[in-house]
Design an enzyme around this catalytic site. Structure first.
Site, mmCIF file in Angstrom:
data_model
loop_
_atom_site.group_PDB
_atom_site.id
_atom_site.type_symbol
_atom_site.label_atom_id
_atom_site.label_comp_id
_atom_site.label_asym_id
_atom_site.label_seq_id
_atom_site.Cartn_x
_atom_site.Cartn_y
_atom_site.Cartn_z
ATOM 1 N N HIS A 1 59.655 6.695 82.105
ATOM 2 C CA HIS A 1 58.728 7.072 82.490
ATOM 3 C C HIS A 1 57.319 6.229 81.712
ATOM 4 O O HIS A 1 58.048 4.886 81.607
ATOM 5 C CB HIS A 1 57.783 7.468 81.438
ATOM 6 C CG HIS A 1 56.825 8.813 81.055
ATOM 7 N ND1 HIS A 1 56.156 9.480 81.871
ATOM 8 C CD2 HIS A 1 55.458 8.009 80.324
ATOM 9 C CE1 HIS A 1 54.829 9.102 81.880
ATOM 10 N NE2 HIS A 1 54.597 8.451 80.811
ATOM 11 N N ASP B 1 58.688 15.013 79.918
ATOM 12 C CA ASP B 1 58.669 13.972 78.310
ATOM 13 C C ASP B 1 58.913 13.244 77.578
ATOM 14 O O ASP B 1 57.826 12.554 76.640
ATOM 15 C CB ASP B 1 56.976 12.958 79.420
ATOM 16 C CG ASP B 1 57.021 12.367 80.691
ATOM 17 O OD1 ASP B 1 55.595 12.284 81.218
ATOM 18 O OD2 ASP B 1 58.126 12.315 81.752
#
Ligand code: GRF
Length: 190
Positions: A104, A145
């Site tokens: 990410h 995430d």
């Protein structure tokens, strides 16, 4: 007897520069090898990179279908999400728990979650006035995430940065960090 390289499957949705960094780093590695690339988009540029490297590819018709994704992953031992924008079905998360990672382009837990991908992330970082950003590699769980963080690399936010300029600086850090984390995990698996 020398163990065979760990079989790595990579999930992609976009251009695939992180995939390319993995292909280049693992090209002749005795520790790990990219053995298949799977996408939810037939027009993902990453598929052409895989084909150019002679790596088998698959395109998912129903990314939310756990059985279809498990079949596409085949005999992979380690799964890497590199710019994959779909939520991974529960059955696949549990099958690969501790062996599936995502990259990410921000310092999680900040600037993550649903809708936080690509330029949206960098715009949010700049709007927040943060002095630094970075990249996170984390284990994948049932939410976007949120999984346990494995490694991060920080990069400065510079005065006058545009989302594109920040994204480019973060992407360089991504291409350094992802192969390193994948090789470390593969060493632990082999
Ligand atoms: C990267 O910034 C990655 O962190 C994010 O999506 C982008 C994909 O880039 N999840 P690429 O397709 O690997 O070039």
């Amino acid at each position: 007897m020398t163990p065979a390289p760990v079989r790595v499957a990579v999930l992609v949705s976009g251009g695939g520069t992180n995939l390319q960094a993995l292909l280049d780093a693992l090209h002749s590695s005795p520790i790990a090898r990219v053995t298949r690339v799977v996408s939810n988009r037939s027009d993902a540029g990453a598929l052409a990179r895989a084909q150019a490297a002679g790596v088998p590819t698959a395109v998912l018709r129903h990314p939310a279908d756990g059985d279809e994704l498990l079949a596409a992953l085949g005999d992979a031992q380690l799964v890497v999400l590199a710019g994959y924008l779909k939520l991974v079905p529960r059955a696949v998360v549990s099958r690969f728990r501790g062996r599936m990672v995502n990259i990410h382009p921000a310092l999680l837990p900040d600037f993550g979650g649903p809708g936080m991908y690509g330029h949206h992330v960098h715009e949010a970082v700049l709007a927040s006035g943060a002095k630094e950003s970075g990249v996170t590699v984390h284990f994948v769980d049932e939410a976007f995430d949120r999984g346990e963080i494995i490694a991060q690399e920080r990069v400065p936010v510079k005065p006058g940065d545009t989302p594109d300029a920040l994204a480019a600086r973060v992407l360089e850090a991504e291409h350094r960090l992802l192969p390193r984390v994948v090789l470390d995990l593969a060493r632990r698996l082999s």
